[in-house]
Design an enzyme around this catalytic site. Structure first.
Site, short mmCIF file in Angstrom:
data_model
loop_
_atom_site.label_atom_id
_atom_site.label_comp_id
_atom_site.label_asym_id
_atom_site.label_seq_id
_atom_site.Cartn_x
_atom_site.Cartn_y
_atom_site.Cartn_z
N ARG A 338 0.80 -1.23 0.00
CA ARG A 338 0.00 0.00 0.00
C ARG A 338 0.83 1.27 0.00
NH1 ARG A 338 -3.93 -2.31 3.68
NH2 ARG A 338 -5.57 -2.90 2.24
N PHE A 468 -9.09 1.41 -5.49
CA PHE A 468 -8.40 0.10 -5.45
C PHE A 468 -7.33 0.02 -4.36
CE2 PHE A 468 -5.84 1.03 -9.69
CZ PHE A 468 -5.12 2.02 -9.06
N GLU A 469 -6.83 -1.18 -4.17
CA GLU A 469 -5.89 -1.50 -3.08
C GLU A 469 -6.46 -1.11 -1.71
OE1 GLU A 469 -1.76 -0.64 -3.77
OE2 GLU A 469 -1.91 -1.24 -5.86
N GLY A 470 -7.77 -1.30 -1.55
CA GLY A 470 -8.46 -0.94 -0.30
C GLY A 470 -9.08 0.43 -0.45
#
Ligand SMILES: Cc1cc2nc3c(=O)[nH]c(=O)nc-3n(C[C@H](O)[C@H](O)[C@H](O)COP(=O)(O)OP(=O)(O)OC[C@H]3O[C@@H](n4cnc5c(N)ncnc54)[C@H](O)[C@@H]3O)c2cc1C
Length: 657
Positions: A338, A468-470
């Site tokens: 992240r 995206f990516e959380g």
């Protein structure tokens, strides 16, 4: 009672990655299923809807417990402010900077001279030559150790590369980043066997693009809904995969994928526990079909698509970690993965600030440069402060990752959430500063003889970063879960109807005793204590952060007392607490970074003015968050939307096409 709320400051240096990998191996030795109390002892799931319970139990099972000593940011929620953990600013060691210097210089030169970002945006294709050149330069294997064919560079150097990429071309950034932050390299480095590393890392470092396939139609933020199946073969040598994955970035160019699949469920405590397992899958496996390339508002050259699996045979040796540990693999990978987005966002935000600085100085309206109008100056001041803080937070956290300075999942989530949201605001304001030229495409600007400044492309490209990516909402839930953890451990059992009454009564006693000591301490408005070598302007902000951390801890405690086990449903309230802690982290990182820059001989007046501006602005946002914890329209808003969903308020969609 020993509690994480008062754990001593000891046992330094267990890295995020190391911690996770070790925990995984502990899980291995216990036969695949970690020997830890079932999640029900911490969170009462008995009154939840089935889907919500399953999602939560799966997430809890994949979650590694936080270390008791916590991290700098996690401790903000319990009033334990320890500036010494981030001050002096953990800078990049000279040798490490030197190790990355040549690569970063050539990447910068290459991007400027050979990557035509506007052309890539227009055509929706990244020229193969760019991809080949970037492979040759090592850009796809930045953190892969040299023994496996990578550059073997640090997280900070990787972040610096992401910053360069982010300032230039979001499509190339996504290609490079999805490949190594979430694709094959990172999970293999964390969880792979030596055979897997030897087989796959040289390939993905030198010539083969990888991708990460988790999302499905019904499984976006909720992986528990995943339906792609992996059934073991009768002889136990392989799994057979059937199903589809949606929105897999890099898929169209990839040679190898990390695929998350449902393997047969297990019974835990008399209930079915879904199992998710991670596999490495070669794209040329028989039965694997790429069926569609998706297209988006921005990232027009994203090689993103749908992949279908029909009886795809994957040998057991391609399983990453153990069966059932797939979500843990994904979450742990993302804990550090992240950090790429905030680093790229820092690059983009710097670029946008530069564009605005130039334009606000040269564009004359109403007789003066527009930067002399307070409305425009105010926007650019916010940008400048935010750019400074974004760099401070992102590279502080990256350096802590390199130093293996404990569990940093909260810091990385805060960086991701804060940087992506702030960059979106910066891009939006940059468009406003550029006026009509901000909205015009670079090609059109060039066509009529003006400088092709691509603000509209930047705006389109950076919107996805909050999804995206959380997504931002999931990041807030994730941070809030960790923030509540120490309290849940002390008092969660009281409200847990799944536990026997005797255990709940015991919890009342022990937590009452505990809070009788902890709570009064949260009213002691002492600052951060003695801090060496900190300019008085910065010291004022650090002391504010220390005091406010206690106020935050009290607020969270009051909310727990008020809502009990229902607090997890108060998402808006929790998001204010998360917002306060994130701003406190940003203030603290900013002060530490500013002091370090001054120590490096940077002009103190310049450094202090931008750092001070940021901290004051962040303090105003914190005031706003606190105000919202006591006075808000959350309940009314929620009720309004339930009515809307039930078909009321028809007049709100009257009169449209
Ligand atoms: C361009 C692009 C690239 C992508 N690349 C990849 C990739 O490489 N690999 C991959 O596996 N996936 C990828 N994805 C998928 C991406 O990660 C998901 O879009 C993301 O996880 C959100 O899922 P969703 O879109 O289904 O939204 P949903 O989960 O349907 O959510 C919709 C909204 O509801 C919110 N929400 C959902 N649950 C909650 C909750 N419990 N509480 C509060 N709010 C909630 C979300 O935040 C969001 O705002 C990509 C998507 C896009 C668009």
């Amino acid at each position: 009672m020993k509690s994480p709320l008062e754990a001593p400051e000891k046992s330094r240096s267990r890295g995020t990655e190391e911690t996770s990998a070790k925990s995984a191996s502990r899980a291995d030795s216990s036969g695949g299923e970690r020997q830890r109390p079932p999640p029900a002892t911490v969170i009462d799931t008995s009154k939840m809807a089935k889907g919500q319970r399953e999602a939560l139990e799966l997430a809890e099972a994949a979650r590694d417990p936080l270390e008791d000593r916590g991290s700098f940011a996690s401790n903000l929620f319990i009033g334990r402010y320890d500036f010494s953990r981030i001050h002096p600013y953990p800078t990049q060691p000279v040798e490490d900077r030197a190790a990355g210097g040549e690569f970063l210089a050539s990447l910068q030169k290459y991007l400027r001279e050979s990557v035509d970002a506007d052309e890539i945006d227009r055509t929706g294709e990244i020229p193969q030559k760019n991809i080949d050149d970037l492979f040759a330069m090592g850009a796809f294997g930045v953190k892969i150790p040299k023994q496996y064919g990578g550059l073997g560079l640090s997280q900070v150097n990787y972040g610096r590369a992401a910053m360069l990429l982010g300032s230039w071309d979001a499509n190339v950034t996504a290609l490079v980043s999805a490949h190594q932050s979430i694709g094959v390299p990172q999970p293999l480095l964390l969880f792979g066997t030596e055979e897997q590393k030897k087989k796959y890392l040289p390939r993905v470092a030198r010539h083969e693009i990888s991708a990460f396939a988790l999302t499905e139609w019904n499984a976006g933020s909720d992986p528990a809904n995943m339906s792609l199946r992996a059934e073991p073969t009768e002889d136990g040598s392989a799994f057979i995969l059937n199903g589809e994955k949606l929105w897999c970035t890099n898929l169209i160019k990839a040679g190898v994928l990390v695929v998350m699949a449902r393997t047969p469920s297990k019974m835990v405590g008399g209930r079915e526990r879904k199992q998710i397992t991670a596999f490495i899958v070669d794209v040329d496996s028989p039965g694997l079909d790429i069926t569609y390339r998706c297209h988006f508002m921005g990232l027009r050259a994203l090689y993103n698509g749908i992949v279908k699996f029909t009886n795809v045979r994957v040998p057991c040796e391609n399983m990453i970690a153990k069966e059932g540990q797939g979500l843990k693999v994904a979450l742990t990978t993302l804990n550090t993965g992240r950090l790429t987005l905030p680093a790229a966002c820092t690059g983009l935000s710097k670029r946008l600030l530069e564009i605005c600085r130039k334009w606000a100085g040269e564009r004359i309206q109403w007789g003066v440069p527009i930067g002399k109008h307070a409305a425009i100056a105010g926007k650019i001041a916010e940008m400048a402060g935010n750019v400074f803080a974004m760099e401070a937070m992102t590279f502080l956290t990256s350096a802590l990752v390199d130093r293996k300075a404990g569990d940093l999942r909260i810091e990385t989530a805060m960086c991701k959430m804060w940087a992506t949201e702030t960059t979106w605001r910066i891009a939006d304001e940059a468009m406003q500063v550029r006026g009509g030229r901000g909205y015009e495409t670079a090609q059109s600007l060039a066509g009529r003889g003006e400088e092709p400044v691509p603000v509209e492309r930047f705006l389109r490209d950076c919107r996805i970063n909050m999804i995206f990516e959380g997504s931002s909402e999931i990041m807030r839930l994730f941070i809030a879960r960790e923030a509540l953890d120490p309290h849940l451990k002390v008092g969660g059992a009281i409200f847990n109807t799944q536990l026997p009454m005797s255990e709940r009564a015991k919890a009342v006693l022990s937590s009452g005793k505990f809070y009788a000591g902890w709570y009064p301490r949260q009213w002691l408005l002492n600052g951060a204590g003695k801090i060496d070598n900190l300019h008085e302007t910065l010291r004022g902000h650090v002391n504010y952060a220390a005091r406010t951390s206690k106020r935050l801890a009290r607020g969270l405690f009051h909310a727990m007392a008020r809502f009990g086990p229902k607090l997890d449903r108060e998402q808006l309230l929790l998001s204010r607490f998360v917002g306060i802690a994130t701003e406190l982290f940003a203030i603290s990182a900013t002060c530490s970074y500013a002091q370090w820059l001054i120590g490096q001989g940077k002009p103190a007046d310049e450094v202090l003015s931008v750092a001070d501006y940021f901290c004051r602005s962040a303090r105003m946002r914190i005031d706003h968050h606190f105000a919202g914890t006591t006075r808000n329209v959350d309940k009314r808003g929620y009720a309004l939307v339930q009515d809307l969903l039930a078909g009321k308020h028809a007049l709100l969609h009257d009169g449209i096409v």
